[in-house]
Scaffold this motif. Structure first.
Motif, PDB file in Angstrom:
ATOM      1  N   VAL A 366      81.318  64.824  32.330  1.00 18.47           N
ATOM      2  CA  VAL A 366      80.582  63.825  31.554  1.00 18.47           C
ATOM      3  C   VAL A 366      79.541  64.521  30.691  1.00 18.47           C
ATOM      4  CG1 VAL A 366      79.291  61.658  31.656  1.00 18.47           C
ATOM      5  CG2 VAL A 366      80.914  62.216  33.477  1.00 18.47           C
ATOM      6  N   ARG A 367      79.463  64.109  29.406  1.00 14.23           N
ATOM      7  CA  ARG A 367      78.573  64.737  28.451  1.00 14.23           C
ATOM      8  C   ARG A 367      78.212  63.708  27.375  1.00 14.23           C
ATOM      9  NH1 ARG A 367      79.985  69.371  26.529  1.00 14.23           N
ATOM     10  NH2 ARG A 367      79.368  68.961  24.392  1.00 14.23           N
ATOM     11  N   ILE A 368      77.419  64.129  26.373  1.00 12.72           N
ATOM     12  CA  ILE A 368      77.186  63.270  25.210  1.00 12.72           C
ATOM     13  C   ILE A 368      77.804  63.944  23.999  1.00 12.72           C
ATOM     14  CG2 ILE A 368      75.111  62.160  26.140  1.00 12.72           C
ATOM     15  CD1 ILE A 368      73.442  63.988  24.276  1.00 12.72           C
ATOM     16  N   ASP A 369      78.554  63.185  23.219  1.00 11.52           N
ATOM     17  CA  ASP A 369      79.262  63.712  22.046  1.00 11.52           C
ATOM     18  C   ASP A 369      79.191  62.729  20.893  1.00 11.52           C
ATOM     19  OD1 ASP A 369      80.114  66.147  22.994  1.00 11.52           O
ATOM     20  OD2 ASP A 369      82.082  65.435  23.642  1.00 11.52           O
ATOM     21  N   PRO A 370      79.301  63.220  19.664  1.00 11.76           N
ATOM     22  CA  PRO A 370      79.485  62.326  18.519  1.00 11.76           C
ATOM     23  C   PRO A 370      80.985  62.083  18.311  1.00 11.76           C
ATOM     24  CG  PRO A 370      79.198  64.562  17.741  1.00 11.76           C
ATOM     25  CD  PRO A 370      79.099  64.621  19.246  1.00 11.76           C
ATOM     26  N   ASN A 371      81.306  61.045  17.581  1.00 15.88           N
ATOM     27  CA  ASN A 371      82.685  60.802  17.131  1.00 15.88           C
ATOM     28  C   ASN A 371      83.692  60.903  18.282  1.00 15.88           C
ATOM     29  OD1 ASN A 371      81.684  60.700  14.409  1.00 15.88           O
ATOM     30  ND2 ASN A 371      81.694  62.949  14.399  1.00 15.88           N
ATOM     31  N   VAL A 372      83.441  60.143  19.327  1.00 16.81           N
ATOM     32  CA  VAL A 372      84.289  60.237  20.514  1.00 16.81           C
ATOM     33  C   VAL A 372      85.678  59.678  20.240  1.00 16.81           C
ATOM     34  CG1 VAL A 372      84.568  59.527  22.914  1.00 16.81           C
ATOM     35  CG2 VAL A 372      82.284  60.082  22.023  1.00 16.81           C
TER      36      VAL A 372
END
Length: 479
Positions: A366-372
């Motif tokens: 689990v992470r934070i990302d743009p444009n998933v």
């Protein structure tokens, strides 16, 4: 009984790979005309050999073709007896409409059991639940049905139908056993009035030679449309359709579906239903060979197999549906079902200090990302906390039954194993945002001095003290 696909169980022998261990189907009982009118449909099914897949899932439809997963795609009932896994559940309604039973295969391949072991040294009992309202169910219990069959190796894919000739239910299932020197799956049956005690098992369907049979399901047709009162579909190398005028009477073979390019090598787990508003029937078939789930064939006259047609106007919802069953619902039943197992809207968690990034799972990390992409990897349902009231848990949209949990201060997406540790690790308290009170932060249930935060874009469970840490631990719920 949904069989394993070779890509998932290459070790399974072909004879066992032909299994149709799917949720045994919701049966339409003869007196149901007195129960109606019907306004909706309920499907029960299992989803496969995942950690939580071999339990009972439910879905709802308004039109019999387009389905919405209930209970946010999580199991509605979980077996705590026998193997602690269930497949192929059949739902049976009493003629008076005042009692219901679910009868299912006692099998959990996901626990590491081999198909050979399950077929030859497996459970000879079925799992039974009982209800008076379709939504509040008894604890599961085991019903021994095949122990009295010499050399019985299992009891799979149960179904049941009320027989007005005897005022009893005919409970039938597949057992692998040796009879007259031939070991194979045959369909056996017993009579019951209460799904607590059953008569001695007798052979119901026995195909010639070495040909086995696992899946079969019967539907009663009002007014004998097509010339017969009962029709049954069976997986016996083909998808064979037969007809009769009594449940235990003589059955006539009408044909199979090979003219449509459909054989037992392609499809299994036949599941019947009648449309509520017309004399038209659907035969759902599990495309196990390609893993595409159920496909519907429709017919306005079951008297000939040439009358079936394909349709593309259907949608099965978000979960994979294996050998399932469908029950036509009255308005009262439909209202209770939708209230009991509602679906919660999906949300995303937007980072406060990296507002183009959202919490997402990738390979169960689990992470934070743009444009998933796919978008569902960043979608979660905030459901009542697994550990208690006043808390929340984050359930994955595209992996129902999987939750965000902390593990050694890291975050993973994991299947709910029902244990106390998992329950606590996957539970949080939603509080005012630590960096901005109009946003939200999420406090650990079992480590209340720690919060969900990101660090180097990875999700962690950490104490929070500095302004940067408070920003890292602040999120906004968005659609």
């Amino acid at each position: 009984m949904s069989r394993p696909r070779p890509m998932f169980a290459p070790q399974a022998p072909r004879i066992v790979a032909v299994l149709c261990l799917v949720l045994a189907t919701f049966i339409v009982v003869p007196a149901q005309a007195a129960v109606g009118p019907f306004t909706g449909y309920l499907m029960a099914h299992f989803t496969g050999e995942s950690a939580t897949g071999e339990q009972i899932y439910v879905a709802h439809s308004d039109d019999g073709l387009h389905w919405t997963d209930l209970n946010n795609g999580s199991p509605a009932l979980v077996s705590t007896v026998g193997t602690r896994g269930v497949r192929d559940p059949a739902i049976v309604r009493s003629p008076a409409g005042d009692r219901y039973w679910i009868v299912a295969t006692d099998l959990r391949i996901g626990s590491g059991t081999s198909w050979d072991n399950a077929a030859n040294r497996g459970s000879t009992s079925l799992v039974v639940w009982e209800s008076t309202d379709l939504v509040n169910w008894s604890a599961p219990r085991l019903l021994s049905v095949a122990a009295g069959i010499s050399t019985a190796g299992n009891a799979w894919a149960p179904e049941a139908i009320y027989d007005p000739a005897s005022s009893q239910y005919i409970l039938y299932w597949a057992t692998n056993s040796t009879v007259n020197g031939v070991r194979k799956h045959r369909i056996w049956y017993s009579r019951t009035t209460d799904f607590r005690s059953v008569t001695a098992p007798q052979i119901y369907i026995n195909r010639a030679g070495s040909q086995g049979i696992i899946d079969t399901q019967i539907i009663e047709v009002p007014n004998s449309v097509g010339g017969w009162r009962y029709y049954r579909a069976s997986g016996d190398g083909q998808l064979t359709i037969e007809a009769a005028n009594s449940v235990l009477g003589s059955w006539t073979r009408l044909g199979d579906l090979s003219h449509m390019g459909l054989t037992g090598s392609d499809v299994e787990g036949p599941m019947w239903t009648r449309f509520n508003d017309r004399d038209q029937w659907t035969l759902w078939l599990d495309q196990y060979a390609t893993g595409r789930g159920y496909m519907p064939l429709t017919s306005t006259n079951l008297g000939s197999t040439q009358n079936f047609t394909r349709t593309t106007a259907y949608n099965l919802g978000g979960t994979r549906k294996r050998h399932g069953s469908i029950l036509n619902l009255t308005a009262a039943e439909e209202s209770r079902v939708l209230a009991r197992w509602p679906s919660t809207a999906a949300n995303r968690l937007q980072s406060y200090n990296f507002q183009d990034r959202y919490v997402r799972h990738a390979n169960f990390d689990v992470r934070i990302d743009p444009n998933v992409s796919p978008a569902a990897d960043a979608q979660f349902r905030l459901v009542p906390g697994l550990a208690g009231s006043g808390t929340i848990s984050f359930q994955s949209v595209n992996f129902p039954g999987y939750y965000l949990r902390h593990q050694n201060n890291d975050f993973v997406l994991a299947a709910n194993d029902g244990g106390a540790t998992f329950t606590a690790d996957a539970t949080f308290r939603r509080v005012a945002g630590l960096a901005d009170s109009s946003w939200s932060s999420f406090q650990s249930y079992n480590f209340p001095d720690r919060y969900i935060r990101h660090y180097s874009y990875l999700l962690r469970l950490d104490p929070v003290a500095t302004a940067a840490e408070r920003a890292d631990a602040t999120f906004r719920l968005t659609s």
